[in-house]
Design a protein around this motif. Structure first.
Motif, short mmCIF file in Angstrom:
data_model
loop_
_atom_site.label_atom_id
_atom_site.label_comp_id
_atom_site.label_asym_id
_atom_site.label_seq_id
_atom_site.Cartn_x
_atom_site.Cartn_y
_atom_site.Cartn_z
N ALA A 78 96.80 86.49 116.87
CA ALA A 78 97.16 87.42 115.80
C ALA A 78 96.72 88.82 116.20
O ALA A 78 95.79 88.99 117.00
CB ALA A 78 96.50 87.02 114.48
N THR A 79 97.37 89.79 115.62
CA THR A 79 97.00 91.20 115.77
C THR A 79 96.26 91.62 114.51
O THR A 79 96.65 91.23 113.41
CB THR A 79 98.26 92.06 115.94
N VAL A 80 95.20 92.40 114.67
CA VAL A 80 94.45 92.88 113.52
C VAL A 80 94.40 94.40 113.51
O VAL A 80 94.52 95.04 114.56
CB VAL A 80 93.01 92.30 113.47
N ALA A 81 94.19 94.95 112.32
CA ALA A 81 94.03 96.40 112.16
C ALA A 81 93.16 96.65 110.93
O ALA A 81 93.21 95.90 109.96
CB ALA A 81 95.38 97.08 112.00
N LEU A 97 85.19 94.46 106.22
CA LEU A 97 86.58 94.06 106.39
C LEU A 97 86.77 93.26 107.67
O LEU A 97 87.46 92.23 107.68
CB LEU A 97 87.49 95.29 106.38
N MET A 98 86.16 93.72 108.76
CA MET A 98 86.30 93.00 110.03
C MET A 98 85.66 91.62 109.94
O MET A 98 86.21 90.64 110.45
CB MET A 98 85.67 93.82 111.17
N ASP A 103 86.29 85.90 110.10
CA ASP A 103 85.98 84.63 109.44
C ASP A 103 87.26 83.88 109.09
O ASP A 103 87.37 82.67 109.31
CB ASP A 103 85.14 84.88 108.19
N CYS A 104 88.23 84.58 108.55
CA CYS A 104 89.51 83.98 108.19
C CYS A 104 90.21 83.44 109.44
O CYS A 104 90.72 82.31 109.44
CB CYS A 104 90.36 85.03 107.50
N ALA A 105 90.23 84.22 110.51
CA ALA A 105 90.89 83.81 111.75
C ALA A 105 90.23 82.57 112.34
O ALA A 105 90.90 81.63 112.76
CB ALA A 105 90.86 84.96 112.76
N TYR A 129 84.51 96.99 116.86
CA TYR A 129 85.27 95.87 117.41
C TYR A 129 84.44 95.10 118.46
O TYR A 129 84.47 93.87 118.49
CB TYR A 129 86.58 96.36 118.01
N LYS A 130 83.71 95.82 119.28
CA LYS A 130 82.86 95.14 120.27
C LYS A 130 81.80 94.27 119.59
O LYS A 130 81.45 93.21 120.10
CB LYS A 130 82.22 96.16 121.21
#
Length: 166
Positions: A78-81, A97-98, A103-105, A129-130
């Motif tokens: 999936a792609t995330v933003a 949010l991340m 967690d959902c992914a 992100y890192k």
């Protein structure tokens, strides 16, 4: 701060965030983006996609989306933003949010790979992100135009169970 699933009623707040100076450039939006574009995007989300808002005092101040690939050979990806209202940046909203997206992914959708694009000068986002295990995989040279100038962006990827520092 509440993190909840996006609703169509959030479209106006999300559109306003996308148009803000300091946000618009990072998400490659236009100051003229119309509300209907955002509402149409929300309506287009499928059962395999996820979108969340960070809400403070009844108003969305951040938005995150996970768009699952539909092709058979890429359904594990999936792609995330993520984007955050400029007045709420550096307050942990992006982190919340991340965390929800990852967690959902990992636990709901059982995705193996997440990926994203980020402008190479967006150091704060790259650091976020890192912290969730994303690694820079490639640089896309002159991939976007910001302020009339070509800019580079990183392709970042994360494999489930690898490198998470959160």
């Amino acid at each position: 701060m509440e993190i909840r699933a996006v609703t169509l009623e959030d479209a106006e707040a999300i559109a306003n965030i996308r148009r803000q100076d300091g946000v618009r450039e990072g998400v490659l939006a236009l100051s003229s983006d119309r509300l209907e574009v955002t509402a149409g995007f929300i309506r287009s989300l499928t059962e395999q996609d996820r979108a969340f808002v960070a809400v403070r005092e009844g108003t969305a101040v951040g938005f995150a989306v996970l768009l699952s690939y539909k092709e058979e050979g890429r359904r594990h990806c999936a792609t995330v933003a993520v984007m955050v209202d400029r007045d709420f940046q550096q307050r942990g909203v992006g982190h919340m949010l991340m965390k929800r997206l990852v967690d959902c992914a990992d636990n709901e959708l059982k995705l193996h790979r997440l990926e994203l694009l980020v402008l190479t000068d967006n150091e704060k986002a790259i650091r976020l992100y890192k912290n969730y295990g994303f690694m820079i995989e490639a640089t896309r040279k002159n991939a976007a135009v910001v302020g009339g100038k070509f800019v580079n962006e990183y392709v970042m990827g994360r494999l489930r169970g690898e490198g998470t520092k959160e």
